[in-house]
Design a protein around this motif. Sequence first.
Motif, PDB file in Angstrom:
ATOM      1  N   GLY A   8       0.817  -0.978   0.037  1.00  0.00           N
ATOM      2  CA  GLY A   8      -0.014   0.099  -0.021  1.00  0.00           C
ATOM      3  C   GLY A   8       0.902   1.215  -0.068  1.00  0.00           C
ATOM      4  N   PHE A  10       0.156   3.938   2.289  1.00  0.00           N
ATOM      5  CA  PHE A  10       0.174   4.106   3.892  1.00  0.00           C
ATOM      6  C   PHE A  10       0.571   5.475   4.197  1.00  0.00           C
ATOM      7  CE2 PHE A  10       1.229  -0.594   3.212  1.00  0.00           C
ATOM      8  CZ  PHE A  10       0.451  -1.118   3.891  1.00  0.00           C
ATOM      9  N   LEU A  73       4.410  -4.971  -7.926  1.00  0.00           N
ATOM     10  CA  LEU A  73       4.323  -5.714  -6.861  1.00  0.00           C
ATOM     11  C   LEU A  73       4.572  -7.290  -6.928  1.00  0.00           C
ATOM     12  CD1 LEU A  73       3.317  -6.035  -3.914  1.00  0.00           C
ATOM     13  CD2 LEU A  73       0.986  -6.280  -4.555  1.00  0.00           C
ATOM     14  N   ASN A 105      -2.420  -9.749 -11.163  1.00  0.00           N
ATOM     15  CA  ASN A 105      -1.041 -10.050 -10.578  1.00  0.00           C
ATOM     16  C   ASN A 105      -0.926 -11.600 -10.833  1.00  0.00           C
ATOM     17  OD1 ASN A 105      -0.027  -7.569  -9.574  1.00  0.00           O
ATOM     18  ND2 ASN A 105      -1.219  -7.504  -7.925  1.00  0.00           N
TER      19      ASN A 105
HETATM   20  O1  PNS Z   1      -2.705   2.124  -0.421  1.00  0.00           O
HETATM   21  P1  PNS Z   1      -3.067   2.090  -2.002  1.00  0.00           P
HETATM   22  O2  PNS Z   1      -2.304   3.266  -2.802  1.00  0.00           O
HETATM   23  O3  PNS Z   1      -4.363   1.765  -2.546  1.00  0.00           O
HETATM   24  O4  PNS Z   1      -2.099   0.665  -2.533  1.00  0.00           O
HETATM   25  C1  PNS Z   1      -1.995   0.418  -4.095  1.00  0.00           C
HETATM   26  C2  PNS Z   1      -1.086  -0.733  -4.251  1.00  0.00           C
HETATM   27  C3  PNS Z   1       0.379  -0.186  -4.053  1.00  0.00           C
HETATM   28  C4  PNS Z   1      -1.219  -2.008  -3.663  1.00  0.00           C
HETATM   29  C5  PNS Z   1      -1.124  -0.728  -5.968  1.00  0.00           C
HETATM   30  O5  PNS Z   1      -1.041   0.482  -6.572  1.00  0.00           O
HETATM   31  C6  PNS Z   1       0.186  -1.702  -6.296  1.00  0.00           C
HETATM   32  O6  PNS Z   1       0.183  -2.839  -6.203  1.00  0.00           O
HETATM   33  N1  PNS Z   1       1.093  -0.809  -7.110  1.00  0.00           N
HETATM   34  C7  PNS Z   1       2.325  -1.593  -7.513  1.00  0.00           C
HETATM   35  C8  PNS Z   1       2.443  -1.462  -8.924  1.00  0.00           C
HETATM   36  C9  PNS Z   1       1.803  -2.821  -9.733  1.00  0.00           C
HETATM   37  O7  PNS Z   1       2.216  -3.864  -9.402  1.00  0.00           O
HETATM   38  N2  PNS Z   1       0.907  -2.419 -10.405  1.00  0.00           N
HETATM   39  C10 PNS Z   1      -0.176  -3.662 -11.180  1.00  0.00           C
HETATM   40  C11 PNS Z   1      -1.166  -3.870 -10.417  1.00  0.00           C
HETATM   41  S1  PNS Z   1      -2.113  -5.206 -10.992  1.00  0.00           S
END
Ligand code: PNS
Length: 158
Positions: A8, A10, A73, A105
């Motif tokens: 997140g 955060f 991620l 993902n």
């Molecule tokens: O607290 P948030 O901003 O709602 O968190 C969102 C988060 C960080 C979980 C999401 O944006 C993320 O996973 N970003 C990393 C980039 C990524 O992997 N993008 C593809 C997602 S399918």
Amino acid sequence: MTRVVCPGSFDPVTNGHLDIVRRASRLFDEVVVAVLVNESKKSLFSLEERMDLLARATSDLPNVSVDSFQGLLVDFCTEHDVSAIVKGLRAVSDFDYELQMAQMNGNLTDVDTVFIPTSPEYSFLASSLVKEVAKGGGDVSGLVPDFVLARLDEVFGR
Ligand code: PNS
């Protein structure tokens, strides 16, 4: 050993985030709270401070650690041997986007996503709203840890 990630922004950590992290720490062996480094998104707190606040807020949970990540991620998950992503679901309105991200993902790697329903007392809670209310002089005590509240008061000059 099952290691999971709670990702997140955060900015800042709320009691809603902590509810999910705490419950994840009871379900899995290790929980990594991973803070997204997003240079294109202006944050109220620096990455270092967001991580520091999270570390303080989870210091009583021995199987929880705090880290940061840049980029995808799923790459963080591969590099850190993470087998599942843990996300809190506040309401049905969260579900569409969370499902889409979980499926993307899962399509990129074999990492799975586990959803934990947010406790009802936090179902309205979001960092963005906490900042907006605190900025406007409203009371956000009970929604964030006391030391986060103190920092919000300082930042907004109260
Ligand atoms: O607290 P948030 O901003 O709602 O968190 C969102 C988060 C960080 C979980 C999401 O944006 C993320 O996973 N970003 C990393 C980039 C990524 O992997 N993008 C593809 C997602 S399918």
